[in-house]
Write an enzyme that holds these catalytic residues in place. Sequence first.
Site: not given
Ligand code: IMP
Ligand code: MG
Length: 178
Positions: A42-43, A98-99, A130, A151-152, A158, A164
Amino acid sequence: MNENISAILYDECTIQRKISELGEQLSVDYEDKKPVMISVLKGSVVFLADLIRACTINMTVDFISLSSYGNKTESSGSVSLEKVFNTDLSDRHVIIVEDIIDTGLSLSYLLKYLDRFKPASIALCVLLDKVDARKIEVKIDYKGFEIENEFVVGYGLDYAERFRNLPYIGILKEEVYK
Ligand code: IMP
Ligand code: MG
């Protein structure tokens, strides 16, 4: 500022300025291509909502849902697909919206999954990167900001479904999740 936030990383103005740039670039690159923007729930819905209004081209929108986090702040390492879009992607130009990219596991999984539908192209548009958290290499075509390993929340992002609705992107106080 919200009491659970230790610092604001990007305020509304800064976010909107960046999104205007991304929208302009996408509008040039995808002119006459009628891309389908797939937002990862949902992000990324807040980002998507602003991004499409910064684009001046003909396009369509759809959604997909992935999950790997649950209510934690670190990736569980396993990704699952929860909902499937209904657009026919064959020969379409896909832009994944993607967020945030962290380990890269979610997006690399999604790229592989979408490839099966034989789109004409797939590009990635990510608001936050990141950089130092990456476990798997993923090529990002359009990027908003590079951030540290913190963590943001806010602007769609969220923690356990909260925050959110904050209009800015801020760092969540550790005491909220530790
Ligand atoms: P990845 O598979 O580790 O790249 O994770 C990506 C997903 O993790 C994103 O779509 C977010 O939903 C979540 N995520 C990663 N870091 C954060 C953060 O700092 N705040 C909130 N959600 C995060
Ligand atoms: Mg996401």
